[in-house]
Design an enzyme around this catalytic site. Structure first.
Site, PDB file in Angstrom:
ATOM      1  N   ASP A   1       0.840  -1.191   0.000  1.00 17.97           N
ATOM      2  CA  ASP A   1       0.000   0.000   0.000  1.00 17.97           C
ATOM      3  C   ASP A   1       0.872   1.236   0.000  1.00 17.97           C
ATOM      4  O   ASP A   1       2.017   1.193   0.416  1.00 17.97           O
ATOM      5  CB  ASP A   1      -0.835   0.047   1.291  1.00 17.97           C
ATOM      6  CG  ASP A   1      -2.023  -0.868   1.219  1.00 17.97           C
ATOM      7  OD1 ASP A   1      -2.365  -1.312   0.118  1.00 17.97           O
ATOM      8  OD2 ASP A   1      -2.604  -1.136   2.286  1.00 17.97           O
TER       9      ASP A   1
ATOM     10  N   LYS B   1      -4.191   2.730  -3.175  1.00 22.48           N
ATOM     11  CA  LYS B   1      -4.436   4.001  -3.850  1.00 22.48           C
ATOM     12  C   LYS B   1      -4.243   5.147  -2.864  1.00 22.48           C
ATOM     13  O   LYS B   1      -4.421   5.008  -1.666  1.00 22.48           O
ATOM     14  CB  LYS B   1      -5.846   4.033  -4.421  1.00 22.48           C
ATOM     15  CG  LYS B   1      -6.961   3.828  -3.406  1.00 22.48           C
ATOM     16  CD  LYS B   1      -8.289   4.037  -4.097  1.00 22.48           C
ATOM     17  CE  LYS B   1      -9.449   4.168  -3.153  1.00 22.48           C
ATOM     18  NZ  LYS B   1      -9.754   3.027  -2.348  1.00 22.48           N
TER      19      LYS B   1
ATOM     20  N   MET C   1      -7.930   8.349   9.784  1.00 17.20           N
ATOM     21  CA  MET C   1      -8.641   8.760   8.559  1.00 17.20           C
ATOM     22  C   MET C   1      -9.621   9.888   8.853  1.00 17.20           C
ATOM     23  O   MET C   1     -10.718   9.934   8.301  1.00 17.20           O
ATOM     24  CB  MET C   1      -9.398   7.553   7.956  1.00 17.20           C
ATOM     25  CG  MET C   1      -8.476   6.408   7.585  1.00 17.20           C
ATOM     26  SD  MET C   1      -9.350   4.945   7.018  1.00 17.20           S
ATOM     27  CE  MET C   1      -9.981   4.291   8.553  1.00 17.20           C
TER      28      MET C   1
HETATM   29  N1  SAH Z   1      -3.388  -0.070   9.492  1.00 14.44           N
HETATM   30  C1  SAH Z   1      -2.983   1.303   9.699  1.00 14.44           C
HETATM   31  C2  SAH Z   1      -4.127   2.275   9.524  1.00 14.44           C
HETATM   32  C3  SAH Z   1      -4.693   2.284   8.135  1.00 14.44           C
HETATM   33  S1  SAH Z   1      -5.948   3.499   7.906  1.00 14.44           S
HETATM   34  C4  SAH Z   1      -2.362   1.431  11.090  1.00 14.44           C
HETATM   35  O1  SAH Z   1      -2.474   0.514  11.920  1.00 14.44           O
HETATM   36  O2  SAH Z   1      -1.725   2.443  11.354  1.00 14.44           O
HETATM   37  C5  SAH Z   1      -5.015   4.851   7.290  1.00 14.44           C
HETATM   38  C6  SAH Z   1      -4.886   5.922   8.337  1.00 14.44           C
HETATM   39  O3  SAH Z   1      -3.833   5.621   9.205  1.00 14.44           O
HETATM   40  C7  SAH Z   1      -4.542   7.290   7.806  1.00 14.44           C
HETATM   41  O4  SAH Z   1      -5.679   7.954   7.306  1.00 14.44           O
HETATM   42  C8  SAH Z   1      -4.031   7.953   9.050  1.00 14.44           C
HETATM   43  O5  SAH Z   1      -5.084   8.322   9.903  1.00 14.44           O
HETATM   44  C9  SAH Z   1      -3.302   6.808   9.719  1.00 14.44           C
HETATM   45  N2  SAH Z   1      -1.850   6.816   9.474  1.00 14.44           N
HETATM   46  C10 SAH Z   1      -1.106   5.784   9.055  1.00 14.44           C
HETATM   47  N3  SAH Z   1       0.201   6.123   9.040  1.00 14.44           N
HETATM   48  C11 SAH Z   1       0.274   7.386   9.461  1.00 14.44           C
HETATM   49  C12 SAH Z   1       1.348   8.291   9.697  1.00 14.44           C
HETATM   50  N4  SAH Z   1       2.627   7.951   9.476  1.00 14.44           N
HETATM   51  N5  SAH Z   1       1.063   9.512  10.166  1.00 14.44           N
HETATM   52  C13 SAH Z   1      -0.205   9.867  10.410  1.00 14.44           C
HETATM   53  N6  SAH Z   1      -1.254   9.078  10.204  1.00 14.44           N
HETATM   54  C14 SAH Z   1      -1.016   7.830   9.757  1.00 14.44           C
END
Ligand code: SAH
Length: 532
Positions: free
Chosen positions: A52, A74, A189
């Protein structure tokens, strides 16, 4: 890294990826240091990585050079593969016998649809292993200095999606319940709906002055934090133009931020640092820059090309005839050239029986194992260290050094070696896309220059932009070469080592207050040939 540490990681990280299996791997929030040992092992032994956009780019470099890398995610505005197409890809490739890594950001089971993909694989009879990752829900607030729980402030936390429109009754997030929740609320998100989300909590009775922080690109060099309250945060986000991805933290723990400190206090935060290099290997310099908060942009300025073939063939025969007591391989290409020369002479590793084999760097040690199935007797992180270690051993006479062109034995000169040019460094002339983008935005640039070859190579690739660079160099020799090449040398390392070079980069950054120049384009994806 020492060979022993590598072996330890391999041992602790579990067995290699198995053919026919899908690994649902959490890549953590962005900082490659937060990858798990298990993730490193399966990434480095797989055939295919389907990743991803939020997966850390550096993790892809762990994949073997011949592994296929497919971006299936995406970003907003981009078309990714459909869910069904991703499932098909995973299932069909695993069935064809590949070890497949499905790499996601954070943890695969936290809003990653990991559960659905795992179930789809199982339904088709494909074995699945879930490799948990460090979720952004916890690590991103931490990187901004916000603990999710804290004695007397918050005794629990809830993680919810902010994707849904609170006005729609079909949503599954209960804002009334959240408004009453006695702890920290973490929203993933949530950038797009921040106004509606905050308003919904206030309307359900959460105090309007509850502190809120949104942390964007947490744990990376481009991390930024916007703070406010439930009443002000939407306007603040708009004013700062904050875009996804960000983690929102709602609760009194946000007030602890100043006392704890996070990544944003690091000296190179928000700065891209060009790191010109000449060999394929994970750059220890890049790692140090990252830990100082910067985003290293490694630029390959030269590649190994053919060396003195006739000299190598003669050296192979001489080694077999016992003419040398010590052999020094100065890097992986030197080992490759030696193995080729032995094979061409109808010889193999037995020609090295009784020869003390010394190697510079982990890559050369690994190449000795891979190409010749032998272990190095002496190793050093660089030529200086190797020379010191060799000097401590008994002198058996007769040293052969397989070096890069121009065949300078450097600190090994004290052993009066025979030097054979095992490989030449061939200048790279194509400007990598990322460098071109970085140069286009017209910002001042920083560079960490560890050798004169790196200095001239970087200047060649930068062209007119060379004058915009504030370079830090490893020493006087490199400084001279850098100046001759047109770079401005803003600082020189006090000692010829990487830590001192990074200190010089920090000094150079201060001299160049252009501040945040980590470009906001797509996450850096390394071209395949840039993998070690
Ligand atoms: N599986 C992922 C989350 C996926 S949903 C996890 O456990 O972190 C995608 C969301 O993750 C983004 O919209 C944001 O809210 C968050 N996210 C993931 N990486 C991030 C980062 N480095 N900084 C800020 N937000 C992040």
């Amino acid at each position: 890294m020492t060979v022993a540490l590598q072996a330890l990681i391999d041992g602790l990280g579990g067995p290699p990826a198995r053919p026919g299996t899908v690994y649902l791997v959490g890549g953590g929030p962005g900082d490659p240091g937060l990858l798990t040992l298990r993730a490193a092992v399966v990434l480095s032994t797989c055939d295919l990585v389907a990743y991803d956009r939020l997966a850390p780019a550096e993790a892809l470099r762990l994949a073997p050079p011949d592994a296929e890398l497919i971006c299936v995610g995406k970003r907003s505005g981009e078309q990714g593969l459909s869910r069904a197409a991703v499932d098909d890809l995973l299932v069909s490739r695993a069935r064809a016998g590949d070890a497949v890594v499905r790499l996601k950001g954070g943890d695969p089971f936290v809003f990653g649809r990991g559960g659905e993909e795992a179930a789809a694989c199982r339904a088709h009879g494909v074995a699945v292993e879930v490799v948990s990752g460090v979720t952004s829900a916890v690590a991103v607030p931490a990187a901004a200095g916000i603990p999710l729980t804290h004695r007397t402030v918050a005794s629990g936390f809830a993680v919810v999606t902010g994707h849904e429109d609170p006005a729609e009754s079909s949503g599954s997030v209960d804002h009334a319940l959240l408004a009453d929740f006695p702890g920290t609320v973490v929203v993933l998100m949530g950038v797009g709906q921040v106004r509606a989300f905050a308003a919904a909590l206030i309307s359900h009775g959460k105090p309007a002055d509850t502190p809120v922080a949104l942390v964007r690109w947490g744990t990376t060099a481009r991390q930024e934090t916007v703070e406010g309250t439930l009443a002000t945060i939407a306007a603040e986000v708009q004013r700062r133009g904050l875009r996804p991805p960000a983690v929102a933290v709602i609760g009194d723990v946000v007030r602890l931020r100043g006392g704890i400190g996070g990544r944003e206090d690091l000296p190179l935060m928000g700065r891209t640092v060009l790191v010109p290099r000449t060999l394929h290997r994970p750059s220890a310099l890049a790692a140090r820059i990252r830990s100082a908060g910067g985003e290293p942009l490694e630029v390959q300025v030269a590649r190994p090309g053919p060396g003195d073939t006739a000299g190598l063939h003669a050296a192979a025969r001489d080694l077999a005839a016992g003419a040398y007591a010590t052999l020094v391989a100065s890097g992986p290409p030197a080992v490759t050239a030696l193995a080729d020369a032995l094979a061409a002479a109808g010889l193999d590793a037995r020609a090295l029986a009784g020869v003390r084999v010394a190697a510079v760097g982990r890559g050369a040690v690994r190449a000795l194992g891979d190409r010749l199935a032998i272990r190095a007797d002496v190793t050093g992180a660089d030529l200086d260290q190797l020379a010191r270690r060799l000097a401590e051993l008994d002198d058996r006479g007769g040293t052969l050094v397989l070096a890069a062109d121009p065949g300078d034995p450097g600190p090994l000169a004290t052993f009066h070696p025979v030097v054979v040019t095992a490989y030449a460094l061939v200048a790279v002339t194509d400007v990598p896309d990322r460098l071109r983008r970085e140069v286009q935005d017209g910002m001042p640039l920083l560079a960490a220059v560890a050798s004169s070859t790196a200095a001239t190579g970087l200047a060649r690739l930068l062209g007119d932009a060379t004058t915009r660079v504030a370079a830090a160099t490893i020493g006087a020799h490199t400084t001279r070469a850098a100046r001759e090449a047109g770079l401005t040398v803003a600082a020189e390392a006090a000692e010829p080592d990487l830590d001192a070079l990074v200190a010089a980069v920090i000094e150079a950054a201060r001299s160049q207050p252009g501040a945040n120049n980590v470009s906001d384009g797509p996450r850096p994806l390394l071209p395949v040939e840039d993998r070690p």
